[in-house]
Scaffold this motif. Structure first.
Motif, mmCIF file in Angstrom:
data_model
loop_
_atom_site.group_PDB
_atom_site.id
_atom_site.type_symbol
_atom_site.label_atom_id
_atom_site.label_comp_id
_atom_site.label_asym_id
_atom_site.label_seq_id
_atom_site.Cartn_x
_atom_site.Cartn_y
_atom_site.Cartn_z
ATOM 1 N N ARG A 7 0.842 -1.205 0.000
ATOM 2 C CA ARG A 7 0.000 0.000 0.000
ATOM 3 C C ARG A 7 0.874 1.251 0.000
ATOM 4 O O ARG A 7 2.047 1.241 0.362
ATOM 5 N N ALA A 9 0.302 5.137 1.595
ATOM 6 C CA ALA A 9 -0.616 5.695 2.602
ATOM 7 C C ALA A 9 -0.323 7.164 2.872
ATOM 8 O O ALA A 9 0.138 7.523 3.953
ATOM 9 N N PRO A 10 -0.565 8.022 1.883
ATOM 10 C CA PRO A 10 -0.228 9.441 2.088
ATOM 11 C C PRO A 10 -1.167 10.152 3.071
ATOM 12 O O PRO A 10 -2.345 9.829 3.161
ATOM 13 N N THR A 11 -0.587 11.091 3.797
ATOM 14 C CA THR A 11 -1.372 12.028 4.599
ATOM 15 C C THR A 11 -1.729 13.187 3.679
ATOM 16 O O THR A 11 -0.821 13.797 3.105
ATOM 17 N N GLU A 43 -4.605 8.924 4.641
ATOM 18 C CA GLU A 43 -4.504 8.974 6.104
ATOM 19 C C GLU A 43 -4.949 10.354 6.609
ATOM 20 O O GLU A 43 -4.143 11.200 6.995
ATOM 21 N N TYR A 171 -1.764 8.442 14.556
ATOM 22 C CA TYR A 171 -1.245 7.654 13.435
ATOM 23 C C TYR A 171 -0.879 6.220 13.822
ATOM 24 O O TYR A 171 -1.226 5.275 13.113
ATOM 25 N N VAL A 175 -2.681 3.265 11.740
ATOM 26 C CA VAL A 175 -1.930 2.586 10.672
ATOM 27 C C VAL A 175 -1.892 1.073 10.912
ATOM 28 O O VAL A 175 -2.023 0.273 9.986
ATOM 29 N N ARG A 189 8.065 2.192 2.664
ATOM 30 C CA ARG A 189 7.792 3.583 3.044
ATOM 31 C C ARG A 189 9.100 4.261 3.435
ATOM 32 O O ARG A 189 10.149 3.621 3.484
ATOM 33 N N LEU A 193 10.038 6.818 9.064
ATOM 34 C CA LEU A 193 9.126 6.042 9.913
ATOM 35 C C LEU A 193 9.794 4.815 10.523
ATOM 36 O O LEU A 193 9.143 4.041 11.227
#
Ligand code: GLU
Length: 300
Positions: A7, A9-11, A43, A171, A175, A189, A193
């Motif tokens: 995936r 998963a942009p904010t 997100e 988050y 997540v 990613r 992170l």
């Protein structure tokens, strides 16, 4: 053996920039090379940080770069009930506790010292929920696909917030719950992170969810060593076809995939199908990536 499920998963705090393109592209190619599924999750759990329309702009940018996703886009703003159920489970297991301390109260400490573990200090205040990082599995060890063996003691990282004092979901919890419900088993990613992963692994154990494999990608810096980010105003990715073709080629170079120069101006679909076939994650190097001339020029 379930198939590959990855995936992006942009904010939606703003449009995608070259750094996010590199992340999206790597996770897309890794999934497609493995004939797996590739999902997009928006997100958007922090509405004040997410200007309206940023989510659709991001989706338009992904489409312009040929990064077509499988299944429906998941919006975290529709998932609060799942987060609530997960928090309840953690509370039942004694792994989450209410905390009334403000950042100011513990400003002399590097991480929150856990004062409210034995009861809220200021019952008159609103409270957040924190993870008992000292009670979960420790240490957390995983084999990162790029950065090799990682070993962290989450207790040293502190009791991370799962639900904020203002009522917003955090988050770390969101997540993990979403990756679990979407059966994501491969996460590609940014390395920003990497040190969040130990909490996420602890939460996976606590919620009985399998641990995905992780590949953390180096961040992109400009020549003067600055990280490309929304904060330092990295320019939004253009969606006109000519620029998209050049940037896609540069993103592949950045990822050490050595795309053939004759494809540098080729249509997006052609560049992508060659890149999917040739994708080799072993070519990635654990170093800071440099933004390339065109992606920098967009800055000016
Ligand atoms: N939403 C996070 C971001 O935009 C990424 C989350 C993740 O990939 O785990 O930085």
């Amino acid at each position: 053996m379930p198939g590959y499920r990855g995936r992006f998963a942009p904010t939606p705090s703003g449009p995608l920039h070259f750094g996010s393109l590199v992340t999206a592209l790597a996770s897309f190619l890794d999934a497609r090379h493995a004939k797996g599924s590739w999902l997009v999750r928006i997100e958007d759990i922090d509405p004040p940080r997410c200007p309206s329309g940023a989510d659709s702009e991001i989706l338009r940018q992904l489409e312009a770069f040929g990064l077509h996703w499988d299944e429906d886009v998941c919006y975290q703003s529709t998932r609060y009930e799942a987060y609530r159920a997960a928090l309840e489970q953690l509370i039942d297991h004694g792994l989450a506790y209410p905390c009334s301390c403000s950042r100011k109260d513990w400003q002399e400490y590097a991480v929150y010292p856990g004062w409210c573990r034995s009861g809220v200090r200021h019952p008159e205040r609103a409270f957040a929920w924190r993870l008992r990082s000292d009670l979960g599995e420790r240490p957390i060890v995983w084999q990162d696909r790029l950065f090799a063996r990682q070993c962290f003691d989450p207790a040293g990282l502190g009791d991370v917030v799962l639900k904020r004092r203002d009522g917003l979901w955090a988050y770390q919890l969101a997540v993990v719950v979403d990756d679990g419900d979407q059966h994501i088993n491969q996460i590609v990613r940014g390395t920003d992170l990497l040190d969040n992963t130990p909490w996420q692994c602890q939460l996976q154990r606590a919620l009985n969810l399998p641990q995905p494999r992780y590949l953390h990608l180096p961040l992109i810096a400009t020549d003067d060593g600055q990280k490309l980010s929304k904060q330092n105003l990295a320019p939004a990715l253009p969606i006109n076809d000519k620029s998209v073709r050049r940037l896609l080629h540069e993103a592949l170079i950045t990822l050490d995939q050595a795309p053939p120069p004759f494809l540098s101006d080729a249509p997006v679909a052609e560049q992508l199908s060659a890149a999917i076939a040739a994708w080799d994650s072993n070519r990635l190097q654990p170093r800071t990536y440099r933004a390339l001339p065109y992606s920098i020029k967009m800055n000016k």
